[in-house]
Design an enzyme around this catalytic site. Structure first.
Site, PDB file in Angstrom:
ATOM      1  N   ARG A 124       0.846  -1.199   0.000  1.00  0.00           N
ATOM      2  CA  ARG A 124       0.000   0.000   0.000  1.00  0.00           C
ATOM      3  C   ARG A 124       0.879   1.247   0.000  1.00  0.00           C
ATOM      4  O   ARG A 124       2.088   1.188   0.234  1.00  0.00           O
ATOM      5  CB  ARG A 124      -0.916   0.018   1.231  1.00  0.00           C
ATOM      6  CG  ARG A 124      -0.157   0.036   2.541  1.00  0.00           C
ATOM      7  CD  ARG A 124      -1.028   0.414   3.722  1.00  0.00           C
ATOM      8  NE  ARG A 124      -0.307   0.260   4.990  1.00  0.00           N
ATOM      9  CZ  ARG A 124       0.580   1.110   5.474  1.00  0.00           C
ATOM     10  NH1 ARG A 124       0.896   2.197   4.784  1.00  0.00           N
ATOM     11  NH2 ARG A 124       1.181   0.885   6.632  1.00  0.00           N
ATOM     12  N   GLY A 125       0.250   2.387  -0.203  1.00  0.00           N
ATOM     13  CA  GLY A 125       0.962   3.636  -0.041  1.00  0.00           C
ATOM     14  C   GLY A 125       1.150   3.964   1.433  1.00  0.00           C
ATOM     15  O   GLY A 125       0.526   3.377   2.310  1.00  0.00           O
ATOM     16  N   CYS A 138       2.632   6.772  10.833  1.00  0.00           N
ATOM     17  CA  CYS A 138       2.608   7.384   9.499  1.00  0.00           C
ATOM     18  C   CYS A 138       3.880   8.161   9.198  1.00  0.00           C
ATOM     19  O   CYS A 138       3.899   9.061   8.351  1.00  0.00           O
ATOM     20  CB  CYS A 138       1.376   8.277   9.337  1.00  0.00           C
ATOM     21  SG  CYS A 138      -0.165   7.390   9.660  1.00  0.00           S
ATOM     22  N   GLN A 161       3.359   5.136   5.111  1.00  0.00           N
ATOM     23  CA  GLN A 161       4.435   4.747   6.009  1.00  0.00           C
ATOM     24  C   GLN A 161       3.989   3.608   6.929  1.00  0.00           C
ATOM     25  O   GLN A 161       3.304   2.698   6.490  1.00  0.00           O
ATOM     26  CB  GLN A 161       4.871   5.975   6.806  1.00  0.00           C
ATOM     27  CG  GLN A 161       5.500   7.073   5.960  1.00  0.00           C
ATOM     28  CD  GLN A 161       6.996   6.889   5.820  1.00  0.00           C
ATOM     29  OE1 GLN A 161       7.607   6.043   6.469  1.00  0.00           O
ATOM     30  NE2 GLN A 161       7.617   7.686   4.966  1.00  0.00           N
ATOM     31  N   GLY A 208      -6.957   0.330   2.238  1.00  0.00           N
ATOM     32  CA  GLY A 208      -8.055   1.209   2.597  1.00  0.00           C
ATOM     33  C   GLY A 208      -7.806   2.054   3.824  1.00  0.00           C
ATOM     34  O   GLY A 208      -6.828   2.798   3.889  1.00  0.00           O
ATOM     35  N   LEU A 209      -8.680   1.931   4.831  1.00  0.00           N
ATOM     36  CA  LEU A 209      -8.648   2.813   5.993  1.00  0.00           C
ATOM     37  C   LEU A 209      -8.678   2.010   7.281  1.00  0.00           C
ATOM     38  O   LEU A 209      -9.200   0.900   7.337  1.00  0.00           O
ATOM     39  CB  LEU A 209      -9.837   3.778   5.968  1.00  0.00           C
ATOM     40  CG  LEU A 209     -11.228   3.165   6.177  1.00  0.00           C
ATOM     41  CD1 LEU A 209     -11.684   3.296   7.628  1.00  0.00           C
ATOM     42  CD2 LEU A 209     -12.248   3.825   5.253  1.00  0.00           C
ATOM     43  N   ALA A 254      -6.436   6.429   9.726  1.00  0.00           N
ATOM     44  CA  ALA A 254      -5.326   6.443   8.774  1.00  0.00           C
ATOM     45  C   ALA A 254      -5.781   5.859   7.446  1.00  0.00           C
ATOM     46  O   ALA A 254      -6.662   4.989   7.408  1.00  0.00           O
ATOM     47  CB  ALA A 254      -4.144   5.651   9.324  1.00  0.00           C
ATOM     48  N   THR A 257       2.009   1.899  10.192  1.00  0.00           N
ATOM     49  CA  THR A 257       0.857   2.042  11.070  1.00  0.00           C
ATOM     50  C   THR A 257       0.669   0.767  11.864  1.00  0.00           C
ATOM     51  O   THR A 257       1.370  -0.234  11.647  1.00  0.00           O
ATOM     52  CB  THR A 257      -0.415   2.409  10.290  1.00  0.00           C
ATOM     53  OG1 THR A 257      -1.412   2.884  11.213  1.00  0.00           O
ATOM     54  CG2 THR A 257      -0.976   1.214   9.527  1.00  0.00           C
TER      55      THR A 257
END
EC number: 2.3.1.181
Length: 232
Positions: free
Chosen positions: A83-84, A181, A86, A163-164, A150, A88
């Protein structure tokens, strides 16, 4: 054909159907591999899906993630993922939602996609009179300077995955083991800590309704789970 477990989640407008799969509590890696397979196998008319899950404790490093931002993982595993973003943390009490959407069919770009997710989160928090905001250049949702949600996404052939993650009622201590992040000293918070409900189901229902409204979807819950097997 998948068995339908409940009536479709209502939306403020008639829209495109999307399968809603509640995966319950799952390890991260099998779900990650499953959404990769789903995205790779998509065809032009493949229906969109939204997956909802709570993950077992794990730190994930996105494509821009730097190992030095993982300060003291201890017993919690660290995974490098596609994923994009940093680093988490995911864990119990955090609501994770993976929209698997065809942006071309929805006629929106990546920037609008991110903004719509953020707005759905902001509107969800407003349900409990929690005032949240987005930040330029720092995707996610914040309350009083502390991050409560995030985002980390990937788009392949116009289709989204990852996703989130939304902190509902969770132990926030593991966030102190990382620079969340990629930001040293970034504070995090949760719905419960801000006076909202502790129950995942209440928050989940509101967030899914807000996501459906933002994307013009009619969510169709199904009891069928994706293939969560890992490659040998």
């Amino acid at each position: 054909m998948d068995a339908v477990a409940a009536e479709p989640v209502s939306s403020s407008m008639a829209g495109l159907p999307a399968q809603l799969r509640d995966l319950g509590q799952q390890d991260y890696a099998p779900v990650w591999r499953a959404m990769q397979r789903f995205t790779d196998a998509r065809e032009e008319y493949t229906a969109d899906e939204i997956w909802v899950v709570e993950h077992a404790p794990v730190f994930t490093l996105g494509q821009a993630g730097k190992p030095e931002h993982v300060l003291a993982p201890g017993e919690i595993p660290v995974l490098q993922v596609d994923r994009g973003g940093q680093v988490t943390y995911h864990g119990p009490g955090q609501l994770v939602v993976y929209p698997l959407l065809d942006l071309r069919r929805l006629k929106i770009g990546v920037r609008d996609y991110v903004c719509k997710i953020e707005q759905a989160l902001i509107d969800t928090l407003d349900e409990w009179n929690i005032v949240a905001e987005r930040r330029d250049g720092a995707p996610g949702v914040y309350v009083g300077g502390a991050k409560i949600a995030a985002l980390g996404i990937r788009v392949r052939r116009g289709c989204t995955f990852h996703g989130l993650s939304f902190n509902v009622a969770m132990d926030l201590q593991p966030f102190h083991r990382i620079n969340p992040c990629g930001y040293q000293g970034l504070q995090v918070t949760s719905v419960l800590d801000l006076g909202g409900p502790s129950g995942m189901d209440a928050v989940k229902a509101v967030l899914l309704d807000q996501l459906a409204r933002q994307f013009g979807l009619v969510l169709q819950p199904t009891s069928a789970l994706p293939d969560l097997s890992l490659p040998a």
